[in-house]
Design an enzyme around this catalytic site. Structure first.
Site, PDB file in Angstrom:
ATOM      1  N   HIS A   1       0.867  -1.180   0.000  1.00  0.00           N
ATOM      2  CA  HIS A   1       0.000   0.000   0.000  1.00  0.00           C
ATOM      3  C   HIS A   1       0.906   1.234   0.000  1.00  0.00           C
ATOM      4  O   HIS A   1       2.025   1.185   0.522  1.00  0.00           O
ATOM      5  CB  HIS A   1      -0.836  -0.057   1.285  1.00  0.00           C
ATOM      6  CG  HIS A   1      -1.937   0.936   1.383  1.00  0.00           C
ATOM      7  ND1 HIS A   1      -1.727   2.232   1.770  1.00  0.00           N
ATOM      8  CD2 HIS A   1      -3.273   0.818   1.178  1.00  0.00           C
ATOM      9  CE1 HIS A   1      -2.886   2.872   1.805  1.00  0.00           C
ATOM     10  NE2 HIS A   1      -3.845   2.038   1.445  1.00  0.00           N
TER      11      HIS A   1
ATOM     12  N   ASP B   1       2.627  -5.408   7.843  1.00  0.00           N
ATOM     13  CA  ASP B   1       1.491  -4.483   7.797  1.00  0.00           C
ATOM     14  C   ASP B   1       0.228  -5.340   7.887  1.00  0.00           C
ATOM     15  O   ASP B   1      -0.152  -6.018   6.938  1.00  0.00           O
ATOM     16  CB  ASP B   1       1.545  -3.678   6.490  1.00  0.00           C
ATOM     17  CG  ASP B   1       0.285  -2.853   6.268  1.00  0.00           C
ATOM     18  OD1 ASP B   1      -0.627  -2.913   7.108  1.00  0.00           O
ATOM     19  OD2 ASP B   1       0.213  -2.160   5.236  1.00  0.00           O
TER      20      ASP B   1
ATOM     21  N   GLN C   1      -4.816  -5.541   6.612  1.00  0.00           N
ATOM     22  CA  GLN C   1      -5.812  -6.425   5.992  1.00  0.00           C
ATOM     23  C   GLN C   1      -5.775  -7.842   6.550  1.00  0.00           C
ATOM     24  O   GLN C   1      -6.491  -8.713   6.049  1.00  0.00           O
ATOM     25  CB  GLN C   1      -5.597  -6.477   4.461  1.00  0.00           C
ATOM     26  CG  GLN C   1      -5.750  -5.140   3.766  1.00  0.00           C
ATOM     27  CD  GLN C   1      -7.174  -4.582   3.824  1.00  0.00           C
ATOM     28  OE1 GLN C   1      -8.130  -5.286   4.145  1.00  0.00           O
ATOM     29  NE2 GLN C   1      -7.317  -3.307   3.515  1.00  0.00           N
TER      30      GLN C   1
ATOM     31  N   LYS D   1     -10.782  -0.856  10.312  1.00  0.00           N
ATOM     32  CA  LYS D   1     -10.924  -2.012   9.408  1.00  0.00           C
ATOM     33  C   LYS D   1     -11.312  -3.277  10.180  1.00  0.00           C
ATOM     34  O   LYS D   1     -11.577  -4.310   9.593  1.00  0.00           O
ATOM     35  CB  LYS D   1      -9.618  -2.237   8.641  1.00  0.00           C
ATOM     36  CG  LYS D   1      -9.303  -1.113   7.629  1.00  0.00           C
ATOM     37  CD  LYS D   1      -8.098  -1.458   6.805  1.00  0.00           C
ATOM     38  CE  LYS D   1      -7.496  -0.259   6.103  1.00  0.00           C
ATOM     39  NZ  LYS D   1      -8.297   0.229   4.975  1.00  0.00           N
TER      40      LYS D   1
ATOM     41  N   CYS E   1      -4.688   2.684  -3.727  1.00  0.00           N
ATOM     42  CA  CYS E   1      -3.453   3.109  -3.038  1.00  0.00           C
ATOM     43  C   CYS E   1      -2.322   2.113  -3.263  1.00  0.00           C
ATOM     44  O   CYS E   1      -1.532   1.833  -2.334  1.00  0.00           O
ATOM     45  CB  CYS E   1      -3.687   3.307  -1.540  1.00  0.00           C
ATOM     46  SG  CYS E   1      -4.851   4.622  -1.198  1.00  0.00           S
TER      47      CYS E   1
HETATM   48  N1  PLP Z   1      -1.917  -0.992   4.475  1.00  0.00           N
HETATM   49  C1  PLP Z   1      -2.839  -1.719   3.841  1.00  0.00           C
HETATM   50  C2  PLP Z   1      -2.493  -3.086   3.348  1.00  0.00           C
HETATM   51  C3  PLP Z   1      -4.126  -1.189   3.652  1.00  0.00           C
HETATM   52  O1  PLP Z   1      -5.054  -1.919   3.030  1.00  0.00           O
HETATM   53  C4  PLP Z   1      -4.419   0.109   4.143  1.00  0.00           C
HETATM   54  C5  PLP Z   1      -5.742   0.713   3.923  1.00  0.00           C
HETATM   55  O2  PLP Z   1      -6.470   0.351   3.051  1.00  0.00           O
HETATM   56  C6  PLP Z   1      -3.417   0.807   4.809  1.00  0.00           C
HETATM   57  C7  PLP Z   1      -2.182   0.231   4.951  1.00  0.00           C
HETATM   58  C8  PLP Z   1      -3.669   2.185   5.365  1.00  0.00           C
HETATM   59  O3  PLP Z   1      -4.617   2.128   6.379  1.00  0.00           O
HETATM   60  P1  PLP Z   1      -5.217   3.468   7.042  1.00  0.00           P
HETATM   61  O4  PLP Z   1      -5.722   4.304   5.906  1.00  0.00           O
HETATM   62  O5  PLP Z   1      -6.290   2.979   7.934  1.00  0.00           O
HETATM   63  O6  PLP Z   1      -4.093   4.129   7.763  1.00  0.00           O
END
Ligand code: PLP
Length: 401
Positions: free
Chosen positions: A119, A196, A199, A222, A360
């Site tokens: 991401h 990370d 998900q 999430k 993203c």
């Molecule tokens: N990392 C992953 C794999 C994500 O799917 C997301 C959000 O969709 C993020 C990071 C960023 O999360 P947040 O916008 O809640 O900080």
């Protein structure tokens, strides 16, 4: 899992006069009544700033905030609450690590390994760090079916590799990356490993000790919790050696104009008034999913994903991205001749909420040779009937083009 739908009031509303089919859960999940009630209750009956107050409400709010930290610790099986830092979400957690770990541990010429399916929030903070430190970013490639190329991964290590950062589950492909194995490889090469979990934490049991990751990040919103709260897990000995990320109240032990000393962990990383309402509501959300059982949730969502993949693969002109057999809760796709934005807009008119665009993950879009994709993503309350509705709606859109 059908019976849990009634816990989510929003699921019974209509959009454009049709029942809502909410399939945008990778972006954010809907909230059960207990989470919304926890927020209301906190404001109506407990609200006071935490940690510094001698009065009753402040002490009660502090107790709840710290109890929430313990709930998070238990949920991810961290060794100590010192290892649980509350942040605004995954993005802030990743920025914290890039900034603070970068400051303490990375020197010019050191290398950080990322993957092609990261991401943006696990790419851009490292690029920002590059403005201060001449670090080298190396990128793990993937196969056409959406698996990381582990042989190529091993070849990326050099004596300068300090850290590997990898999405546990891809927010586009649904690929569940073999974090335990990848962390072991990183450790064998003397590097640290960040997972990370944005998900993965909402969809499966994530045990930081079992995975042996050094850092884990996730977002409350999430995992059925509120927006604006998230978590950074970090190994205590690493966090001890990292400098504060931001300065202000809460994170100090003593301040003079000449010299300031910092609070102990985890407060050193929590400058300013924390989101104590959010932490309490997040704990309620984690208790909620724990009571259902993460393994049950995982099994249900894997079944839904397999069903969706099978049904969608049968649609003519369908291109599915990420076809790993045990993928998780996300189906990204394009239909020949229909722009994903048009598809998303048409599905919306039929009451079906999906996401379209680059998700993203523009480097991943480039790897797949597309500008964007449509994405349906699932949560514990979704049903096969909703997937049937999605498939029928896609078929209907196809006939319009
Ligand atoms: N990392 C992953 C794999 C994500 O799917 C997301 C959000 O969709 C993020 C990071 C960023 O999360 P947040 O916008 O809640 O900080």
């Amino acid at each position: 899992m059908l019976s849990y739908r009634q816990d989510f009031p929003i699921l019974s509303r209509q959009v454009y006069g049709r029942p809502l089919v909410y399939l945008d859960n990778a972006a954010t999940t809907q909230k059960p009544r207990c989470v919304v009630d926890a927020i209301t209750d906190e404001y109506y009956s407990v609200n006071a700033n935490v940690h510094r107050g001698v009065h009753y409400l402040s002490q009660q709010a502090t107790e709840r905030h710290e109890a929430a930290r313990e709930t998070v610790r238990r949920f991810i099986n961290a060794r100590s609450t010192s290892e649980v830092v509350f942040t605004r979400g995954t993005t802030e957690s990743l920025n914290l690590v890039a900034s603070s770990f970068g400051e303490a541990f990375l020197h010019d010429g050191d290398e950080v390994i990322l993957t092609v399916m990261e991401h943006h929030s696990d790419i851009v903070p490292w690029q920002l760090l590059q403005q201060r430190r001449a670090i080298v970013l190396r990128v793990v490639p993937m196969t056409d079916d959406g698996a990381l190329d582990l042989e190529a991964y091993e070849r990326l290590f050099t004596p300068r590799t300090r850290l590997v950062c990898c999405a546990h589950v891809s927010n586009v492909l649904g690929t569940v990356n073999p974090i335990r194995r990848m962390a072991r490889i990183a450790h064998d090469h003397g590097a640290l490993f960040l997972a990370d979990g944005a998900q993965s934490v909402p969809h499966m049991t994530v045990d930081v000790q079992d995975l042996d990751c050094d850092f884990l990040t996730f977002s409350g919103h999430k995992v059925y919790g509120p927006t604006g709260i998230g978590v950074l897990y970090g190994r205590e000995d690493l966090l001890e050696r990292m400098p504060p990320y931001q300065g202000g109240g809460e994170m100090i032990s003593r301040v003079t104009f000449e010299h300031t000393t910092y609070e102990r962990l985890p407060y050193k990383f929590e400058a300013g008034t924390p989101d104590y309402v959010g932490s309490h509501a997040l704990a309620v959300a984690l208790d909620y999913v724990s009571a259902i059982g993460m393994d049950r949730i995982a099994a249900h969502e894997r079944r839904l994903t397999a069903y969706a993949m099978e049904r969608m693969a049968a649609i003519p002109g369908m291109q599915l991205y990420g076809t790993q057999p045990d993928k998780d809760a996300v189906v990204a796709f394009n239909i020949e001749g229909i722009h994903p934005l048009d598809l998303g807009t048409l599905l919306d008119r039929l009451g079906i909420a999906i996401r379209t665009g680059h998700h993203c993950a523009q480097p991943l879009m480039a790897r797949c040779g597309v500008e964007g994709m449509a994405r349906a993503s699932f949560a514990l309350y979704n049903t096969t009937d909703e997937i049937d509705a999605l498939v029928a709606a896609i078929e209907r859109c196809r006939r319009m083009f």
